[in-house]
Design a protein around this motif. Structure first.
Motif, short mmCIF file in Angstrom:
data_model
loop_
_atom_site.label_atom_id
_atom_site.label_comp_id
_atom_site.label_asym_id
_atom_site.label_seq_id
_atom_site.Cartn_x
_atom_site.Cartn_y
_atom_site.Cartn_z
N GLY A 58 0.83 -1.20 0.00
CA GLY A 58 0.00 0.00 0.00
C GLY A 58 0.86 1.25 0.00
N MET A 59 1.93 1.17 0.78
CA MET A 59 2.84 2.31 0.89
C MET A 59 3.56 2.58 -0.43
N ILE A 60 3.98 1.53 -1.10
CA ILE A 60 4.64 1.72 -2.40
C ILE A 60 3.65 2.33 -3.40
N ALA A 61 2.41 1.84 -3.36
CA ALA A 61 1.40 2.35 -4.29
C ALA A 61 1.20 3.85 -4.08
N VAL A 62 1.13 4.27 -2.82
CA VAL A 62 0.96 5.70 -2.54
C VAL A 62 2.18 6.47 -3.04
N GLN A 63 3.35 5.95 -2.72
CA GLN A 63 4.59 6.65 -3.08
C GLN A 63 4.73 6.77 -4.59
N GLN A 64 4.37 5.72 -5.31
CA GLN A 64 4.51 5.71 -6.77
C GLN A 64 3.25 6.19 -7.47
N GLN A 65 2.22 6.49 -6.70
CA GLN A 65 0.91 6.81 -7.29
C GLN A 65 0.51 5.74 -8.30
N CYS A 66 0.66 4.51 -7.89
CA CYS A 66 0.37 3.37 -8.78
C CYS A 66 -1.01 2.83 -8.43
N THR A 67 -1.97 3.05 -9.32
CA THR A 67 -3.37 2.70 -9.01
C THR A 67 -3.79 1.37 -9.63
N THR A 68 -2.84 0.66 -10.17
CA THR A 68 -3.20 -0.61 -10.82
C THR A 68 -2.98 -1.79 -9.87
#
Lengths: 404, 85, 359
Positions: C123-133
């Motif tokens: 979840g943290m990586i997704a937020v950091q990378q703005q990765c919504t997939t």
């Protein structure tokens, strides 16, 4: 051309019933499973309602066929009971004839049993039978014990993405089938109530002291539940070869991420919208084809706003009947996605739309209200089932009537 | 009141593990969330834990919490209002 | 699976000096406590202080490795984030259990609960990378990383351009003690550098975070290609005799095509027989053991994959890490990896030099 994926067996145990049929009966009777815990050791025993399976561990061991074997945690026992029903319904007698994969889901593994003995485990002066629980804390424990007991010989693994875990397990199983790595995969999740998760959600001030009220202006959080649910997925080829009873088709799915916050969804429901929209696109159905949405609907302040907004964005003025079945089962975390996937199959096969219990007042942020009546004889052909979790993890499944 | 606010600032820094911030850097009326210290909703839960652990005050409703936790000033006023005169 | 899977970026925080600098010049680090702990970098270079303040060790390790891996790949935000972990953030789980007891279930800080969730790093990586997939986390002992890899290969096959695929696990003193009670570790203290000279029941514990950027397309920057992956759950003791030749045959290879074997050998006499079976089907192949570098843990396979990728790209091994290996092959086209976790989850993986085989 990728294989279509069919649902050919289901098994479950929740606070409202020990089998799929018993669950259906309680849903029809509008009988909620919420109450106070009988088995959990917590100061919130008579404060926070939970949806507990109505048997103690010893009774569950009997039901699961492993009497007197304490190394089977409650998590594993619930899973075994649901799995046995799923195999029976799918007519799986000989697991060696067609290797089946098992994709399980769990949020805290065998914490239900480990937390009772944890401080003995770390105390060198303590010794005793509790040492049998040492290896049950992780999420793989229940998966392997169920796999060994049943005789699974295909891919075996466990997924943990918080509240969307078993929806993701179903998705992964379907993808293994579509890409020809396995022809039969049993997917779902198992979850036992624990003081760990109860205190966890309570520390987030996310638990309602009343029975939860999804999509209600006065909602004030979720209630935890427990249970297990598994769906047998088969490739079209195998289902035909095998003469399997096809209960429904898993026609679409999508996992998307909010990329917003560790525990809260984005206010406009971006992730929920993307998951539903893309799952529907994959299924080849349009918004007009959807007769029912089994929403995640935890009744937390945040979830219901963002999920409701996502529904309005996707369906515009034509939002189909939707309801949260969490007032029946509580939020069974890792099992929730599979429980609600089975309810979606039941909605299709029985032509029924389940009521959203405990609703009285429309949310000020939304123009829509959930379905509060039990609707029978509905032509339900396509259902969306939502499961959203911590870490911004959103999963939507599209389940469709099998029409050849 | 001044003593309470000073103590509160030190407790906030400790509880939230704020880096490179001294109690005197926090203004009484500066917003704690968003613009101010850049705190978020999890911090607000941690601040409610702080109130409970240090001052034995339990905030049940997160919506109520938001008002109380606007600033050090509002927190201090709330604590004082709850303490026996 | 037909898909081609290339390693385009890589990063690792491990008990060796793997995070920064030239690994071929780093000394062999060892310990004598039966627990190899990671060498943590300065996280401030990767994560803003305001985010760091709440993060536990596992989260910092996982997120930092992921960020560094993406930097190394030169690729943008990934099309999917898939990870494996046996234990997640153990320190948070332990802390929340203790908080519940210490504060008698009242006034609990939610942070350890949130961070103990197995997909917290994702979840943290997704937020950091703005990765919504796509975002998924596997938590199955010795299959955790391997299913993350398999899931990633499915995604590449489905058209995802590139994935961020990783594994992370930490070990605490407390958990080490718990597992010692069922005999996972050696009872005598062993210097990790001399691990293989001490066959006895149990092994030494380890930890690490390793991430890969995977793509279906090779470039000049590719480290290696993951060409084959097969998993075996609780196989019979002698299974490799048939399974290994069959695995190679599937790839159209013979034992002679394998230049190097990475073996998960860990001096645990309870399960050593599995590794001994490698000799017969692969006579004379150079074997590189790696557990003296990273210790034993659920996702140690990710460390081995990292090592293999470096060897294939550089066409050399960090020899100083392998004083026990007398000779290395001149050229390394293909590496076979065999690893298992306490005899239950077994993995065969084939890695090839990128670009060398028509890819």
């Amino acid at each position: 051309m990728a294989e279509r994926v069919f649902i050919t067996g289901m098994g479950m145990i929740t606070a409202i019933g020990d089998t799929v049929a018993a669950n259906l009966h309680s849903l029809r009777q509008q009988q909620s499973g919420l109450g106070y815990t009988r088995y959990l050791d917590t100061i919130y025993r008579e404060v926070l309602p939970v949806a507990e399976v109505k048997h103690d561990d010893e009774a569950l061991r009997e039901m699961a066929g492993v009497p007197g074997q304490p190394q089977y945690t409650r998590t594993t026992l619930l899973g075994l009971i649901a799995m046995q029903e799923a195999w029976q319904q799918a007519g799986i007698n000989d697991p060696l004839r067609e290797p089946a994969g098992f994709i399980n889901a769990s949020t805290v593994g065998g914490m239900c049993d480990t937390e009772r003995v944890y401080f003995d485990l770390i105390d060198p002066s303590k010794d005793g039978p509790f040492l049998q629980y040492i290896d049950t804390l992780d999420c793989a424990d229940s998966t392997q014990r169920i796999a060994d007991r049943m005789g699974f010989t295909g891919y075996i693994t466990t997924i943990s993405t918080a509240c969307s875990s078993s929806a993701n397990a179903i998705m992964y199983g379907a993808r293994l089938i579509k890409q020809g790595l396995q022809r039969r995969v049993v997917c779902g999740g198992t979850e036992a109530l624990t003081a760990f998760t109860l205190n966890g959600f309570n520390s987030l001030k996310n638990i309602d002291k009343q029975p939860c009220r999804p999509f209600d202006q006065q909602r004030n959080g979720l209630n935890l539940g427990e249970g297990a649910a598994y769906l047998v997925l088969e490739s079209e080829t195998l289902a035909r070869e095998n003469g399997s009873t096809i209960l429904a088709e898993l026609s679409g799915y999508c996992n998307s991420n909010e990329a917003f916050h560790p525990t809260a969804p984005s206010p406009e429901g971006d992730g929920a919208f993307a998951a539903m929209q893309q799952a529907l696109a994959m299924s080849g159905r349009s918004i007009a084809d959807v007769q029912y949405v089994n929403v995640h609907g935890t009744a937390t302040l945040n979830n219901d706003v963002s999920e409701g907004k996502a529904l309005q964005r996707l369906f515009g003025r034509e939002v189909p009947p939707f309801s949260s079945t969490k007032p029946f089962t509580g939020h069974a975390l890792a099992a929730a996605g599979a429980i609600e996937a089975i309810y979606s199959v039941l909605a299709i096969r029985q032509g029924i739309i389940f009521p959203n219990l405990h609703f009285s007042e429309q949310m000020e942020e939304l123009q829509i209200v959930p379905e509060t009546r039990l609707l029978e004889q509905q032509p339900v052909r396509t259902v969306i089932s939502n499961s959203f979790g911590f870490g911004g993890n959103n999963a939507s499944l599209v389940i469709s009537k099998y029409e050849g | 009141m001044e003593e309470l606010k000073k103590q509160l600032k030190a407790q906030i820094i400790e509880a939230l593990n704020l880096q490179d911030i001294k109690p005197e850097d926090i203004e009484d009326n500066a917003p704690l969330f968003g613009e101010g210290l850049g705190l978020d909703s999890i911090d607000s839960l941690e601040l409610m834990v702080l109130l409970e652990r240090h001052y034995q005050i339990r905030v049940e409703d997160p919506r109520e919490g938001r008002k109380i936790l606007q600033s050090v000033q509002s927190m201090a006023e709330f604590i004082q209002s709850k303490q026996p005169a | 699976m037909k898909v081609k899977c290339y390693i385009q970026g890589i990063a690792a925080i491990t008990p060796q000096h793997t995070f920064e600098g030239d690994i071929f010049a780093q000394p062999l680090e060892s310990c004598s406590s039966n627990l190899l702990s990671v060498r943590e970098p300065d996280y401030k270079a990767y994560i803003p202080a305001n985010s760091l303040r709440r993060m536990s060790r596992m989260l910092k390790m996982g997120l930092t490795t992921a960020i560094k891996c993406l930097q190394d790949s030169g690729l943008g935000a990934p099309g999917a984030i898939v990870t494996g972990t046996g234990k997640g953030s153990l320190q948070d789980t332990e802390r929340f259990l203790k908080d519940i007891r210490q504060y008698n279930e009242r006034a609990l800080n939610p942070t350890p609960f949130i961070q103990s969730t197995y997909n917290a790093v994702n979840g943290m990586i997704a937020v950091q990378q703005q990765c919504t997939t796509y975002n998924n986390t596997f938590v199955h002992r010795g299959f955790s990383f391997e299913h993350a890899l398999l899931d990633s290969m499915l995604l590449l096959q489905e058209g995802t351009p590139h994935t961020l695929t990783g594994a992370f696990d930490e070990m605490t003193e407390e958990h080490c003690y718990i597992k010692s009670r069922i005999g996972m570790w050696k009872t005598e203290k062993v210097n990790s550098a001399q691990l293989y000279e001490h066959p006895s029941p149990g092994t030494i514990a380890g930890e690490g975070a390793v991430f890969f950027a995977l793509s279906a397309r090779a470039t000049a920057q590719s480290y290696a290609r993951i060409a084959g992956l097969q998993l075996f759950y609780k196989p019979q003791p002698g299974f490799l005799a048939a399974a290994l030749p069959a695995f190679l045959q599937q790839q159209g290879l013979s034992p002679r095509d394998i230049d190097l074997v990475l073996t998960g050998r860990n001096a645990d006499s309870n399960y050593a027989h599995f590794y001994q079976q490698l000799e017969a089907p692969l006579p004379g192949a150079c074997q590189l053991p790696f557990k003296h570098l990273c210790g034993e843990y659920e996702t140690a396979g990710a460390f081995a994959t990292w090592l293999a990728a470096h060897i294939l790209k550089a066409q050399q091994a960090p020899r100083q890490w392998f004083p026990m290996v007398p000779a290395f092959p001149e050229r390394v086209e293909r590496i076979l990896l065999y690893n298992h976790f306490f005899g239950e989850q077994h993995v065969l993986m084939l890695l090839e030099r990128a670009g060398a085989h028509g890819g």
